[in-house]
Write an enzyme that holds these catalytic residues in place. Structure first.
Site, PDB file in Angstrom:
ATOM      1  N   GLU A  68       0.840  -1.172  -0.170  1.00  0.00           N
ATOM      2  CA  GLU A  68       0.017   0.095   0.111  1.00  0.00           C
ATOM      3  C   GLU A  68       0.975   1.280  -0.048  1.00  0.00           C
ATOM      4  O   GLU A  68       0.513   2.195  -0.692  1.00  0.00           O
ATOM      5  CB  GLU A  68      -1.037   0.177   1.500  1.00  0.00           C
ATOM      6  CG  GLU A  68      -2.021  -1.056   1.081  1.00  0.00           C
ATOM      7  CD  GLU A  68      -2.562  -1.706   2.149  1.00  0.00           C
ATOM      8  OE1 GLU A  68      -2.419  -1.366   3.444  1.00  0.00           O
ATOM      9  OE2 GLU A  68      -3.453  -2.984   2.081  1.00  0.00           O
TER      10      GLU A  68
ATOM     11  N   GLU B 249       3.805 -10.713   0.517  1.00  0.00           N
ATOM     12  CA  GLU B 249       2.275 -10.301   0.446  1.00  0.00           C
ATOM     13  C   GLU B 249       2.070  -9.945  -1.087  1.00  0.00           C
ATOM     14  O   GLU B 249       2.229  -8.924  -1.452  1.00  0.00           O
ATOM     15  CB  GLU B 249       2.102  -9.002   1.243  1.00  0.00           C
ATOM     16  CG  GLU B 249       2.325  -9.396   2.611  1.00  0.00           C
ATOM     17  CD  GLU B 249       1.537  -8.323   3.520  1.00  0.00           C
ATOM     18  OE1 GLU B 249       0.978  -8.836   4.407  1.00  0.00           O
ATOM     19  OE2 GLU B 249       1.562  -6.924   3.296  1.00  0.00           O
TER      20      GLU B 249
ATOM     21  N   SER C 294      -5.023 -11.653   3.209  1.00  0.00           N
ATOM     22  CA  SER C 294      -6.288 -12.702   3.361  1.00  0.00           C
ATOM     23  C   SER C 294      -6.048 -13.893   4.380  1.00  0.00           C
ATOM     24  O   SER C 294      -6.826 -15.181   3.904  1.00  0.00           O
ATOM     25  CB  SER C 294      -6.812 -13.116   2.111  1.00  0.00           C
ATOM     26  OG  SER C 294      -7.535 -11.926   1.412  1.00  0.00           O
TER      27      SER C 294
HETATM   28  P1  13P Z   1      -5.399  -8.570   4.781  1.00  0.00           P
HETATM   29  O1  13P Z   1      -4.904  -9.721   5.680  1.00  0.00           O
HETATM   30  O2  13P Z   1      -6.655  -7.766   5.102  1.00  0.00           O
HETATM   31  O3  13P Z   1      -5.527  -9.364   3.364  1.00  0.00           O
HETATM   32  O4  13P Z   1      -4.092  -7.610   4.612  1.00  0.00           O
HETATM   33  C1  13P Z   1      -2.931  -8.125   4.575  1.00  0.00           C
HETATM   34  C2  13P Z   1      -1.901  -7.075   4.660  1.00  0.00           C
HETATM   35  O5  13P Z   1      -1.637  -6.507   3.904  1.00  0.00           O
HETATM   36  C3  13P Z   1      -0.841  -7.156   5.937  1.00  0.00           C
HETATM   37  O6  13P Z   1       0.083  -6.140   5.922  1.00  0.00           O
END
Ligand code: 13P
Length: 259
Positions: A103, A172, A217
């Protein structure tokens, strides 16, 4: 050293969620859910927003739950409006930081070299750092997954070499974050084994000792099948970490499976 000797770790990335009251309640609930589990193997970390970092660090003082920042600025100090330095994070009593989250890369345009600079600032402050890597769906479909994650990891390891020891990597896949569509255990294992091979090019001992987490997830339901993989040493959990019972369940699974 083998997979069994790496400390399993479950980290909650709370992202830009919550309020003062919600965060206090969540932390209370996480502490009371974890207490009866009496975890011996699994380390637990939480990453609140900067806004609540001090309060969380304060509440966790003396606890076995670690706390860290979701990001740090790449500059050590100075005229950076809105910036938060690694030194400030350390000063608040935190021992950990995440750098290179997808992000940050996507929404804030952070490049591999920016991530490497952030990593350096964390090291200067003795923060244990989780370096996030991951490919987009487009990159996966183009067969570029390993090339992308290796490039992202090497941006850091090429600079620091064996001094990467003590840091962690989180794989990730961007397409798995917040989508409810986790990578399959085999998909994650393939990439994480290759990330470990990438670390082995720096040093075999470093590769064996470094914890590589999976994020994207992760839920109380899929944690077991992920943790059964040799190269998945724990999880970086987003959405499911905002519910104390789900988060504690994931910690309990890590403790049980990673023995
Ligand atoms: P989620 O578990 O909501 O998919 O997010 C993963 C994440 O970005 C952890 O840093």
């Amino acid at each position: 050293m083998s997979a069994k000797s790496r400390t399993p770790l479950v980290a909650g990335n709370w992202k830009m969620n919550g309020s003062k009251a919600f965060i206090r309640g969540l932390l209370d609930d996480v502490q009371s859910e974890l207490q009866p589990l009496a975890l011996e193997r699994c380390s637990v970390l939480v990453f609140p927003s900067y806004a609540y970092l001090y309060a969380v660090a304060d509440q966790l003082r003396g606890s076995s739950i670690g706390v860290g920042a979701q990001d740090v600025d790449e500059r050590p100090e100075g005229a950076v409006t809105g910036g938060v330095s690694a030194g400030m994070v350390r000063d608040l009593g935190c021992g950990f930081a995440i750098v290179g989250h997808s992000e940050r890369r996507t929404l804030f345009g952070e490049s591999d070299s920016t991530v490497a600079e952030k990593y350096d600032r964390c090291c200067e402050q003795n923060l244990t750092t989780i370096v996030c890597v991951g490919e987009t769906l487009e990159e996966r479909e183009a067969g570029q997954t390993l090339e992308v994650v290796h490039r992202q990891l090497k941006a850091v390891t090429d600079r620091v070499g064996v001094d990467f020891a003590g840091s962690m990597v989180a794989y990730e896949p961007v397409w798995a974050i917040g989508t409810g569509r986790s990578a399959t255990p085999d998909q994650a294992e393939e990439v994480q084994a290759s990330l470990r091979a990438c670390l082995a090019e720096v040093d075999a001992g470093l590769a064996e000792a470094t914890s590589i987490l999976y994020g994207g997830s992760v839920t109380a339901e899929n944690a077991q099948s992920l943790f059964e993989m040799n190269n998945i040493d724990g999880a970086l959990v987003g959405g499911a970490s905002l519910k104390a019972d789900n988060f504690a369940k994931i910690c309990e699974v890590a403790e049980r499976v990673k023995r």
